[in-house]
Write a protein that holds these residues in place. Structure first.
Motif, mmCIF file in Angstrom:
data_model
loop_
_atom_site.group_PDB
_atom_site.id
_atom_site.type_symbol
_atom_site.label_atom_id
_atom_site.label_comp_id
_atom_site.label_asym_id
_atom_site.label_seq_id
_atom_site.Cartn_x
_atom_site.Cartn_y
_atom_site.Cartn_z
ATOM 1 N N PHE A 68 -13.390 5.774 -2.292
ATOM 2 C CA PHE A 68 -12.106 5.121 -2.549
ATOM 3 C C PHE A 68 -11.262 5.084 -1.277
ATOM 4 N N CYS A 69 -11.218 6.200 -0.561
ATOM 5 C CA CYS A 69 -10.402 6.291 0.651
ATOM 6 C C CYS A 69 -10.896 5.325 1.731
ATOM 7 N N ASN A 93 -1.240 -1.646 -4.340
ATOM 8 C CA ASN A 93 -2.276 -0.640 -4.092
ATOM 9 C C ASN A 93 -1.644 0.748 -3.998
ATOM 10 N N MET A 150 -2.529 8.501 2.718
ATOM 11 C CA MET A 150 -2.833 7.702 3.891
ATOM 12 C C MET A 150 -2.732 8.619 5.111
ATOM 13 N N LYS A 191 -9.303 -2.250 3.001
ATOM 14 C CA LYS A 191 -8.384 -3.243 2.445
ATOM 15 C C LYS A 191 -7.238 -3.523 3.415
ATOM 16 N N THR A 247 -7.156 7.933 5.449
ATOM 17 C CA THR A 247 -6.860 8.216 4.039
ATOM 18 C C THR A 247 -7.863 9.245 3.527
ATOM 19 N N PHE A 295 0.865 -1.180 0.000
ATOM 20 C CA PHE A 295 0.000 0.000 0.000
ATOM 21 C C PHE A 295 0.900 1.228 0.000
ATOM 22 N N ASN A 316 -12.460 2.543 1.188
ATOM 23 C CA ASN A 316 -12.117 1.197 0.722
ATOM 24 C C ASN A 316 -10.638 0.909 0.917
ATOM 25 N N TYR A 317 -9.783 1.936 0.744
ATOM 26 C CA TYR A 317 -8.337 1.781 0.942
ATOM 27 C C TYR A 317 -8.075 1.361 2.397
ATOM 28 N N GLU A 318 -8.742 2.053 3.324
ATOM 29 C CA GLU A 318 -8.606 1.734 4.741
ATOM 30 C C GLU A 318 -9.108 0.310 5.021
ATOM 31 N N PRO A 327 -2.905 5.001 -4.278
ATOM 32 C CA PRO A 327 -4.049 5.914 -4.443
ATOM 33 C C PRO A 327 -4.231 6.326 -5.902
ATOM 34 N N ASP A 328 -5.471 6.418 -6.331
ATOM 35 C CA ASP A 328 -5.825 6.668 -7.729
ATOM 36 C C ASP A 328 -6.000 8.164 -7.973
#
Length: 639
Positions: free
Chosen positions: A132-133, A118, A202, A139, A172, A82, A135-137, A120-121
């Motif tokens: 998205f943020c 992974n 993040m 994951k 994030t 990540f 979902n990042y957390e 960030p997009d």
């Protein structure tokens, strides 16, 4: 007992710090820790979850991991990564994208499953970012959290892109970048105006959950923020200070990044010292500056109350120490940077003989000579020393496009006035305008544009050197190959760079070499140029007798100045000489007003030089020495 001594030395430090000799040794240590974790996870048939950083700091870590994969069989098939952050907006295939960075430095060279990567997009719409943020957390959480998070640190104290004001429990999210952060990134983007104003990062709270946090920092640029982070109070103004609250963090530093920590900068405050001449001078000057008292007015109580009682006992009485340091400082001052002929030189920084010395002033860029030591340059010429100047690079990346067009326009107009054919010149001009109209940030100029920009800077350098008193045959343009890439990221140094430097040195056989010793320039050219000179001199020393009588003096100017205790030669400048130096700098018209690579100092180069020279003189004055208008400072490098 050793552990107690270590605790005493580090009592100002509020988190664990390990200091390595250089960035390479530190990077190898971090890479091997990551490799060990990956192997341990493989044994247990588990995934290793890594939090990764970008920027210059971790590059050597990634290079070692790639080597371990290729040469030692380290597999990354069980690794999930990540990344901390990404600029927004940002296309993943852009040169400045962190996707590009990670692929080029790590992912394209190892066997990691790209589905496990992974980042960030930076292409999302604003509406898509919150989901998205989250979902990042999620994951990260679903994988049990990060095993290791590696960090760099920005000069604002940011970790990731958590800028001043970030909360300790932040997740994030989309953030606005600090102006200093954008200035630091300007070189990669071809100017600050092209740096995105936002990023997805993040959060501090997410970083905190990692089972192991490693923050890395190299070079003196990072030293001030490292001191604040390690020894300062916890504050949202320096988000990295939140790491003081973690039980799982370690700072991995090189000696330069650690140099302002109390145990290295003022060690007498935390331990007994070996009071050699170097540390004695530094301590006495520090005491004088701390108490705002001239050196000769410092008392025994001053020493005792500021951690220097041991020095007073070992080398006292303190007045004798004061006189010794005062005299040594006084002896660094000279109006004869080439040595004063027929004078006792036992207390002077330069030799009296030979009366007329051959000197080479190496200038990394075409204006470093006059910016950094223009007053000394003029003084050497006025005193009839045999002075040469060598411009190591063309500096052609630091000219604005419209300046290049203006010079070609002049040539067209001049040629038409003279009745010369301008057909080819007009065609060239049109191709330049077409290219510049479509030019992307940091895109490499065409060879023709590079040539025009190089000639602009060459003409300015000739004008400056002539103003300082040199004949044209003493002005050398080296165009070292490492620089001529046409982009801000330069080519590696090759044998050709060293050979060209050796040839010039052999031709002149100098008694003095002056070289740029300020290695914090934003483009990194100065340290490269200095190392080329050093390598050339070391090689020549094996076969050429004159090298043993050649002294190498380092100068600084546009980017930093030597500390007072470091200075070995201080050349005072009169008000008239300060004005002459300024006029020499003014010959470099393409660098006036707003330079292409100004760094984070808003002043023009001539203003920086003038202010720093005055500050050096004021530093001497505050210690109780003679008051001068300005001073240029030098340190001798003993190779």
């Amino acid at each position: 007992m050793a552990r107690l001594n270590l605790l005493e030395e580090t009592r100002f430090e509020k988190l664990p710090v390990s200091v390595f000799e250089n960035p390479k040794a530190a990077s190898l240590s971090v890479a091997h820790r990551i490799g060990k974790l990956i192997k341990e996870k493989q044994k247990n048939n588990a995934q290793a979850v890594l939090g990764l950083a970008t920027g210059a700091t971790p590059i050597a870590v990634y290079a070692e991991l790639v080597r371990m994969h290729k040469e030692e069989g380290l597999s990354f098939k069980n690794v999930v990564t990540f990344n901390l952050d990404e600029y927004y907006p940002m296309q993943p295939n852009a040169a400045q994208s962190y996707v590009t960075f990670m692929n080029e430095n790590l992912f394209d060279h190892i066997d990691i499953d790209k589905d496990n990567v992974n980042i960030p997009d930076g292409t999302l719409s604003l509406e898509e970012i919150p989901a998205f943020c989250l979902n990042y957390e999620k994951k990260i959480g679903d994988l049990g959290g990060l095993d290791i998070q590696i960090l760099g640190i920005g000069r604002t104290g940011h970790i990731g892109f958590n800028e001043p004001g970030s909360a300790p429990n932040s997740g994030t999210r989309l953030v606005t970048l600090d102006d200093l952060t954008r200035r630091d990134a300007a070189r990669d983007f071809g100017g600050k105006s092209f740096v995105p104003t936002k990023a997805i990062t993040m959060g501090v709270g997410t970083i905190f959950k990692a089972r192991e946090i490693i923050l890395m920092a190299w070079n003196k640029k990072k030293a001030p923020i490292i001191k604040k982070t390690v020894e300062g109070e916890i504050s949202s103004e320096v988000p990295a200070t939140y790491l003081q609250l973690s039980q799982h963090v370690e700072f991995i530093l090189d000696q330069d990044a650690a140099c302002l920590l109390t145990r290295f900068d003022t060690p007498w405050l935390v331990k007994d010292c070996v009071w050699d001449e170097k540390i004695t001078r530094k301590a006495v000057i520090w005491l004088s500056n701390t108490l705002k008292k001239p050196v000769l007015k410092l008392t025994e109580d001053d020493y005792n109350n500021h951690g220097m009682a041991q020095l007073a006992v070992e080398r006292g009485p303190v007045y004798n120490i004061n006189i010794d340091i005062f005299n040594k400082l006084q002896h660094t001052i000279t109006g004869w940077p080439g040595g004063k002929p027929n004078a006792d030189d036992s207390q002077r920084p330069e030799r009296a003989e030979p009366a007329k010395k051959r000197s080479i002033i190496f200038s990394p860029h075409p204006d470093d000579d006059v910016i950094s030591m223009g007053g000394t340059f003029i003084r050497l010429a006025d005193q009839k020393q045999d002075v040469h100047v060598a411009y190591q690079t063309s500096g052609n990346t630091a000219v604005w496009d419209d300046d290049a067009l203006r010079f070609v326009e002049f040539n067209i107009d001049f040629s038409e006035k003279m009745g010369l054919d301008t057909k080819e010149l007009k065609a060239l001009y049109q191709s330049m305008r077409t290219f510049m109209g479509k030019k992307k940030p940091n895109q490499i100029d065409t060879p023709e544009i590079q040539t025009v920009k190089g000639l602009i800077r060459k003409g300015e350098a000739i004008a400056g050197a002539r103003y300082c008193g040199l004949d044209d045959d003493h002005i050398h343009f080296m165009a070292l190959p490492f620089y001529e890439s046409g982009k801000s990221q330069k080519n590696p140094v090759t044998e050709a760079d060293v050979v060209l430097t050796m040839e010039l040195l052999q031709k002149v056989k100098p008694h003095q070499v002056f070289a740029a010793g300020d290695f914090e320039d934003p483009h990194g050219t100065h340290i490269v140029c200095f190392n080329i000179i050093l390598e050339a001199l070391k090689r020549l020393a094996k076969t050429e007798d004159w090298v043993k009588d050649c002294w190498l003096w380092m100068y600084r100017g546009a980017w930093q100045e030597f500390e007072t205790h470091e200075i070995e030669m201080a050349v005072p400048l009169s008000p008239q000489e300060v004005e002459r130096k300024k006029m020499a700098i003014f010959k470099h018209q393409s660098q006036k007003d707003t330079a292409v690579f100004p760094g984070d100092d808003p002043r023009e180069f001539w203003q920086r030089a003038e202010d720093r020279n005055r500050e050096t003189a004021q530093a001497y004055d505050s210690l109780g020495l003679a008051e001068y208008e300005a001073m240029e400072a030098f340190v001798r490098y003993k190779f």
